[in-house]
Design a protein around this motif. Structure first.
Motif, PDB file in Angstrom:
ATOM      1  N   GLU A  29      17.981   5.493  10.614  1.00  0.00           N
ATOM      2  CA  GLU A  29      19.152   6.321  10.328  1.00  0.00           C
ATOM      3  C   GLU A  29      19.233   7.499  11.294  1.00  0.00           C
ATOM      4  N   ILE A  30      18.078   7.996  11.721  1.00  0.00           N
ATOM      5  CA  ILE A  30      18.049   9.119  12.657  1.00  0.00           C
ATOM      6  C   ILE A  30      18.462   8.668  14.057  1.00  0.00           C
ATOM      7  N   GLY A  31      18.170   7.389  14.378  1.00  0.00           N
ATOM      8  CA  GLY A  31      18.549   6.889  15.699  1.00  0.00           C
ATOM      9  C   GLY A  31      17.487   6.110  16.431  1.00  0.00           C
ATOM     10  N   PHE A  32      16.319   5.951  15.820  1.00  0.00           N
ATOM     11  CA  PHE A  32      15.260   5.146  16.419  1.00  0.00           C
ATOM     12  C   PHE A  32      15.504   3.666  16.137  1.00  0.00           C
ATOM     13  N   ASP A  33      14.801   2.823  16.859  1.00  0.00           N
ATOM     14  CA  ASP A  33      14.848   1.376  16.640  1.00  0.00           C
ATOM     15  C   ASP A  33      13.481   0.946  16.133  1.00  0.00           C
ATOM     16  N   THR A  34      13.354   0.752  14.834  1.00  0.00           N
ATOM     17  CA  THR A  34      12.049   0.436  14.262  1.00  0.00           C
ATOM     18  C   THR A  34      12.140  -0.754  13.316  1.00  0.00           C
ATOM     19  N   GLU A  35      10.976  -1.334  13.054  1.00  0.00           N
ATOM     20  CA  GLU A  35      10.850  -2.390  12.050  1.00  0.00           C
ATOM     21  C   GLU A  35       9.605  -2.124  11.218  1.00  0.00           C
ATOM     22  N   ALA A  36       9.746  -2.167   9.915  1.00  0.00           N
ATOM     23  CA  ALA A  36       8.593  -2.033   9.026  1.00  0.00           C
ATOM     24  C   ALA A  36       7.862  -3.362   8.944  1.00  0.00           C
ATOM     25  N   VAL A  37       6.547  -3.319   9.134  1.00  0.00           N
ATOM     26  CA  VAL A  37       5.712  -4.508   9.016  1.00  0.00           C
ATOM     27  C   VAL A  37       4.497  -4.150   8.171  1.00  0.00           C
ATOM     28  N   ALA A  38       3.679  -5.146   7.857  1.00  0.00           N
ATOM     29  CA  ALA A  38       2.482  -4.919   7.054  1.00  0.00           C
ATOM     30  C   ALA A  38       1.270  -5.505   7.769  1.00  0.00           C
ATOM     31  N   LEU A  39       0.103  -4.929   7.483  1.00  0.00           N
ATOM     32  CA  LEU A  39      -1.140  -5.414   8.104  1.00  0.00           C
ATOM     33  C   LEU A  39      -1.917  -6.315   7.151  1.00  0.00           C
ATOM     34  N   GLY A  40      -1.235  -6.939   6.224  1.00  0.00           N
ATOM     35  CA  GLY A  40      -1.869  -7.845   5.279  1.00  0.00           C
ATOM     36  C   GLY A  40      -0.875  -8.235   4.207  1.00  0.00           C
ATOM     37  N   GLU A  41      -1.229  -9.248   3.437  1.00  0.00           N
ATOM     38  CA  GLU A  41      -0.340  -9.724   2.385  1.00  0.00           C
ATOM     39  C   GLU A  41      -0.248  -8.701   1.246  1.00  0.00           C
ATOM     40  N   ALA A  42       0.911  -8.630   0.642  1.00  0.00           N
ATOM     41  CA  ALA A  42       1.119  -7.717  -0.480  1.00  0.00           C
ATOM     42  C   ALA A  42       0.329  -8.172  -1.696  1.00  0.00           C
ATOM     43  N   ASN A  43      -0.171  -7.211  -2.477  1.00  0.00           N
ATOM     44  CA  ASN A  43      -0.883  -7.550  -3.701  1.00  0.00           C
ATOM     45  C   ASN A  43       0.107  -7.794  -4.843  1.00  0.00           C
ATOM     46  N   ALA A  44      -0.407  -8.176  -5.998  1.00  0.00           N
ATOM     47  CA  ALA A  44       0.456  -8.546  -7.123  1.00  0.00           C
ATOM     48  C   ALA A  44       1.330  -7.381  -7.581  1.00  0.00           C
ATOM     49  N   GLU A  45       0.768  -6.190  -7.581  1.00  0.00           N
ATOM     50  CA  GLU A  45       1.536  -5.018  -7.992  1.00  0.00           C
ATOM     51  C   GLU A  45       2.716  -4.782  -7.056  1.00  0.00           C
ATOM     52  N   THR A  46       2.452  -4.845  -5.757  1.00  0.00           N
ATOM     53  CA  THR A  46       3.505  -4.616  -4.768  1.00  0.00           C
ATOM     54  C   THR A  46       4.584  -5.692  -4.860  1.00  0.00           C
ATOM     55  N   LYS A  47       4.172  -6.929  -5.047  1.00  0.00           N
ATOM     56  CA  LYS A  47       5.139  -8.019  -5.192  1.00  0.00           C
ATOM     57  C   LYS A  47       6.006  -7.801  -6.424  1.00  0.00           C
ATOM     58  N   PHE A  48       5.407  -7.312  -7.497  1.00  0.00           N
ATOM     59  CA  PHE A  48       6.167  -7.017  -8.718  1.00  0.00           C
ATOM     60  C   PHE A  48       7.272  -6.014  -8.416  1.00  0.00           C
ATOM     61  N   ALA A  49       6.927  -4.943  -7.680  1.00  0.00           N
ATOM     62  CA  ALA A  49       7.914  -3.910  -7.368  1.00  0.00           C
ATOM     63  C   ALA A  49       9.044  -4.463  -6.507  1.00  0.00           C
ATOM     64  N   PHE A  50       8.714  -5.206  -5.480  1.00  0.00           N
ATOM     65  CA  PHE A  50       9.747  -5.744  -4.588  1.00  0.00           C
ATOM     66  C   PHE A  50      10.619  -6.761  -5.316  1.00  0.00           C
ATOM     67  N   LEU A 126      11.282  14.209   3.799  1.00  0.00           N
ATOM     68  CA  LEU A 126      11.834  13.989   5.133  1.00  0.00           C
ATOM     69  C   LEU A 126      13.276  13.485   5.055  1.00  0.00           C
ATOM     70  N   PHE A 127      13.574  12.684   4.042  1.00  0.00           N
ATOM     71  CA  PHE A 127      14.964  12.279   3.813  1.00  0.00           C
ATOM     72  C   PHE A 127      15.820  13.514   3.551  1.00  0.00           C
ATOM     73  N   THR A 128      15.317  14.405   2.703  1.00  0.00           N
ATOM     74  CA  THR A 128      16.058  15.616   2.342  1.00  0.00           C
ATOM     75  C   THR A 128      16.257  16.514   3.556  1.00  0.00           C
ATOM     76  N   GLU A 129      15.194  16.687   4.335  1.00  0.00           N
ATOM     77  CA  GLU A 129      15.268  17.540   5.524  1.00  0.00           C
ATOM     78  C   GLU A 129      16.294  17.028   6.526  1.00  0.00           C
ATOM     79  N   ASN A 130      16.482  15.721   6.585  1.00  0.00           N
ATOM     80  CA  ASN A 130      17.426  15.130   7.529  1.00  0.00           C
ATOM     81  C   ASN A 130      18.778  14.825   6.904  1.00  0.00           C
ATOM     82  N   ASP A 131      18.952  15.269   5.648  1.00  0.00           N
ATOM     83  CA  ASP A 131      20.220  15.102   4.933  1.00  0.00           C
ATOM     84  C   ASP A 131      20.654  13.634   4.883  1.00  0.00           C
TER      85      ASP A 131
END
Length: 309
Positions: A29-50, A126-131
């Protein structure tokens, strides 16, 4: 502007994956070109949230230098916890809430570190600081990360910032933090579905303390007996990991999320130094009761650091 990857630590927990997703969204949103990745498979808790919020998990990578020249780190800064080829890429940003250990860069770096309970708490600021507004689904994931890292605000790592952040994010996401939070935490305590290796190493981190290499894992449960009924098998796999990876000692902290008590299992040496750290003795089965201890970051690593110094 070249693309950058954003990721949390190896053996990712909910905050490591969510913080990467949230910080990547913010940077784009600020203007960078990024992609979120992970360094391992998500655990059961994380999968539940997603699954709950209908969001797609980031893809898993093994190396970064084959894709990008620079990266952004969240929820960690120590090289042993990061991508395997971290030395071959430039780190441009770090957002973290852990100790800073042996961290160095060739040039200036955008670094935000705060002593709060969760990286996602910092990112909300950081979201708040950048409105920039937090989308509802992302807010739900960030709330999940705070619930996970602070054990629904019961951990001693919890600060007023975390409390306020969770309240804000829960409102945006339209959830009841307490009822959803218990469902989330319980989703991560299904131990029967986990192998012995997943149990001991699924949320483990490596620490270099006083010339010794410590591997410290943590598993949440609603009944400590469910973990230690498998003690012999866990000891065998922990010893196997020591032999294969060269750790001096492997510690597994099993934490009861209902009463905030823990029990520690140790394999390797020096156990005497661990006893000094906690002012207690291991039983004959190499376990140690640690009432009220729930935080690896605040209640386990600091005393071990002092004892191994």
């Amino acid at each position: 502007m070249s693309k950058e990857l954003v990721f949390g630590h190896q053996k990712p927990d909910t905050d490591a994956i969510v913080a990467a997703k949230a910080f990547s969204y913010l940077q784009n949103e600020i203007g960078f070109d990024t992609e979120a990745v992970a360094l391992g498979e998500a655990n059961a808790e994380t999968k539940f949230a997603f699954d709950h919020f209908g969001e797609e998990l980031p893809r898993v990578i093994k190396t970064a230098a084959n894709e990008v020249k620079s990266v952004m780190l969240v929820d960690h800064n120590e090289a042993p916890q990061s991508v395997s080829d971290i030395a071959d890429v430039e780190v441009t940003h770090v957002v973290d809430h852990h100790r800073i250990a042996d961290f160095a860069t060739a040039g200036p770096v955008w670094y935000t570190a705060r002593p709060v309970g969760c990286t996602s708490t910092i990112i909300l600021d950081l979201f708040t600081e950048n409105d920039i507004e937090v989308p509802a689904k992302l807010a739900g994931l960030m709330a999940s990360a705070i619930i996970s890292d602070t054990l629904l605000l019961k951990s001693p790592t919890t600060t007023d910032f975390d409390v306020n952040a969770l309240e804000t994010l829960a409102k945006i996401a339209g959830i009841d933090a307490n009822s959803y939070g218990m469902d989330l935490l319980k989703a991560g305590t299904d131990l029967d579905s986990k192998s012995d290796l997943e149990l001991v190493d699924g949320d483990a981190k490596t620490f270099e303390l006083g010339g010794k290499t410590l591997r410290i894992g943590q598993v949440n449960t609603v009944d400590l007996d469910d973990v230690f009924a498998r003690r012999d098998a866990l000891v065998k796999i922990m010893q196997s990991e020591i032999d294969a990876k060269g750790y001096d000692i492997f510690l597994l902290l099993a934490t009861n999320i209902l009463n905030s008590d823990s029990k520690l299992l140790a394999v390797g040496e020096p156990k005497a130094t661990v006893e000094t750290a906690f002012g207690s003795k291991f039983a004959a089965d190499d376990t140690m009761s640690l009432p009220g201890v729930v935080s690896r970051k605040k209640q386990v690593v600091p005393p071990l650091t002092d004892a191994f110094a």
